[in-house]
Structure formats: C-alpha cells, structure tokens
Design a protein around this motif. Structure first.
Motif, PDB file in Angstrom:
ATOM      1  N   ARG A  15     -23.075  49.328  29.396  1.00  9.68           N
ATOM      2  CA  ARG A  15     -23.226  50.259  30.679  1.00  9.68           C
ATOM      3  C   ARG A  15     -22.908  49.389  31.880  1.00  9.68           C
ATOM      4  O   ARG A  15     -23.004  48.079  31.905  1.00  9.68           O
ATOM      5  CB  ARG A  15     -24.911  50.344  30.862  1.00  9.68           C
ATOM      6  CG  ARG A  15     -25.486  51.073  29.632  1.00  9.68           C
ATOM      7  CD  ARG A  15     -27.030  51.170  29.581  1.00  9.68           C
ATOM      8  NE  ARG A  15     -27.446  52.099  28.628  1.00  9.68           N
ATOM      9  CZ  ARG A  15     -27.708  53.170  28.599  1.00  9.68           C
ATOM     10  NH1 ARG A  15     -27.454  53.979  29.802  1.00  9.68           N
ATOM     11  NH2 ARG A  15     -28.158  54.230  27.594  1.00  9.68           N
ATOM     12  N   GLU A  53     -26.095  59.467  34.980  1.00 13.40           N
ATOM     13  CA  GLU A  53     -25.694  58.362  33.710  1.00 13.40           C
ATOM     14  C   GLU A  53     -24.710  59.202  33.602  1.00 13.40           C
ATOM     15  O   GLU A  53     -25.037  60.407  32.843  1.00 13.40           O
ATOM     16  CB  GLU A  53     -27.040  58.366  32.835  1.00 13.40           C
ATOM     17  CG  GLU A  53     -26.752  57.639  31.858  1.00 13.40           C
ATOM     18  CD  GLU A  53     -27.566  57.291  30.719  1.00 13.40           C
ATOM     19  OE1 GLU A  53     -28.013  58.111  29.929  1.00 13.40           O
ATOM     20  OE2 GLU A  53     -28.655  56.360  31.089  1.00 13.40           O
ATOM     21  N   VAL A  64     -21.291  53.607  29.307  1.00 13.78           N
ATOM     22  CA  VAL A  64     -21.992  54.434  29.921  1.00 13.78           C
ATOM     23  C   VAL A  64     -22.046  53.870  31.553  1.00 13.78           C
ATOM     24  O   VAL A  64     -22.267  52.855  31.765  1.00 13.78           O
ATOM     25  CB  VAL A  64     -23.512  54.458  29.482  1.00 13.78           C
ATOM     26  CG1 VAL A  64     -24.537  54.955  30.409  1.00 13.78           C
ATOM     27  CG2 VAL A  64     -23.538  54.956  28.274  1.00 13.78           C
ATOM     28  N   ASN A  66     -23.626  54.178  35.274  1.00 11.90           N
ATOM     29  CA  ASN A  66     -24.931  54.477  35.854  1.00 11.90           C
ATOM     30  C   ASN A  66     -24.156  54.473  37.400  1.00 11.90           C
ATOM     31  O   ASN A  66     -24.174  53.592  38.002  1.00 11.90           O
ATOM     32  CB  ASN A  66     -25.827  53.509  36.105  1.00 11.90           C
ATOM     33  CG  ASN A  66     -27.171  53.745  36.685  1.00 11.90           C
ATOM     34  OD1 ASN A  66     -27.483  54.870  36.794  1.00 11.90           O
ATOM     35  ND2 ASN A  66     -27.703  52.890  37.449  1.00 11.90           N
ATOM     36  N   GLN A 191     -29.233  47.833  32.047  1.00 14.76           N
ATOM     37  CA  GLN A 191     -29.535  49.153  32.439  1.00 14.76           C
ATOM     38  C   GLN A 191     -30.529  49.113  33.463  1.00 14.76           C
ATOM     39  O   GLN A 191     -31.437  48.523  33.385  1.00 14.76           O
ATOM     40  CB  GLN A 191     -30.046  49.887  31.156  1.00 14.76           C
ATOM     41  CG  GLN A 191     -30.110  51.368  31.530  1.00 14.76           C
ATOM     42  CD  GLN A 191     -30.547  52.003  30.219  1.00 14.76           C
ATOM     43  OE1 GLN A 191     -30.713  51.414  29.152  1.00 14.76           O
ATOM     44  NE2 GLN A 191     -30.841  53.537  30.170  1.00 14.76           N
TER      45      GLN A 191
END
Length: 203
Positions: A15, A53, A64, A66, A191
């Motif tokens: 992430r 997201e 991923v 953000n 995250q």
C-alpha cells in the motif's frame, strides 16, 4: 495497468499513500476521478478533502494506492503539512491557464523537500486536465512544452501534460509515481487508519 496475459506476481499487496496537491481549481479532483473511476468532472466543485482507495495492477503486480485529494493550498497550514507527513508520493498539479498556480507549486515542492527530505518522497509534475474544453484545444496562456520540460529538469521531476477530459496521460502520471514509490519503498507504507471515502479498482 498489468499487461494482458502477464500473471501477477505472488506476495503481499503493498500500500502506498499518494497526495495530490496544487492551487484551487487546477483540476486535481478531475485527474483523480479519471484515474480511479474513469469519469470526468465537468463541473468544478471545490474539494475539502477526499480519500480514495484504488487497487492497481501494473507491471505484473497488484498494489493499493491511498490517494488523498486535497483542497487548494494557496497557503500552507498544519493540515497541509499533515498530508505531506502521511504521503510517500505526490502529484503536483498546475493549470496551463493560471500562471500563479505554477508558482504555487514551487512553494509546495519546497515544503515537501523540507518536511520529507529529498530521499523520502517521490513527486510527479502534471499540468491541468480541466481546461481541455474542446477538441480544438484550450486557452493555453503559458508556458511552452519545451519551457516546462526545462523547468521539470531544473526541479528534478518528471512532467506530464494531461487531459482529464480526454483521458490523456492520466494513467501514466499515477503509474510512473507508483513505480517510483515501489523502488523507494518495496514494502509499502502503513495503511492509513482513516476511513476510506470511496473505493475503486484499476484492471
């Protein structure tokens, strides 16, 4: 995006927190929505702050993002600095019809360097996508593409001239940034605990 027929590499999905910064009205939200949901925001609606997201399959790997879509940063505040602290990648957006928006980016760039340091963050310079109003072009007031390339070299940042309306070079901006974040942070970044406002997937 992942190449057709290329299997995804096994392993934990990493992430990365990405922050989109720039003056108000330069098209930050338009770029984010085109990338994340393949939609164009034709009406300007000032952003307070939104988080998205986005699951991305690129170069055979899934990550991923953000993405924090910020309000205009005509002046820096503690909130703006908090965004920079959280992020490891930054998309710096300006308008080809608002010369002041490019000057503002220089202040933002210096704040990122001061807060994060040159070795702790990756940044991409992107032109405004909102003002591509017609197929014939747009009211470009400054600067030439060559001048922007020279400034990008001076700042040490890759530069993309984009159009959120047409979808030109939007994916390239975020995918280039993702590649740079992966190289700098192969294990990703923690995250965020903040609740996600929206979710979308890039296939």
């Amino acid at each position: 995006m992942a190449r057709p027929g290329r299997p995804l590499k096994a392993g934990r999905v990493q992430r990365y927190t990405t922050v989109v910064l720039g003056a108000g009205g330069v098209g930050k939200s338009a770029l984010v929505m085109r990338y994340g949901q393949n939609k164009f925001l034709d009406r300007y609606d000032p952003t307070i702050e939104e988080e998205y997201e986005v699951t991305v399959e690129y170069e055979g790997r899934r990550s991923v993002l953000n993405i924090i879509d910020t309000a205009g940063v005509e002046q820096f505040t503690g909130i703006n600095e908090n965004y920079i602290q959280r992020g490891v990648g930054f998309v710096l957006v300006f308008s080809l019809t608002q010369e002041a928006s490019l000057r503002e980016l220089d202040h933002i760039r210096q704040h990122i360097y001061r807060i994060k340091g040159g070795e702790q963050a990756s940044s991409i310079l992107a032109s405004d996508g909102r003002n591509h109003r017609t197929d014939q072009g747009y009211n470009r007031t400054f600067p030439s593409y060559q001048a922007m390339q020279e400034l990008a070299v001076k700042w040490g940042l890759p530069f993309y001239e984009t159009s959120a309306k047409k979808g030109w070079h939007v994916s390239e901006v975020f995918n280039d940034l993702l590649s740079r974040m992966r190289k700098r942070y192969p294990n990703g970044t923690p995250q965020s605990k903040k609740r996600r406002r929206d979710q979308c997937h890039i296939m």
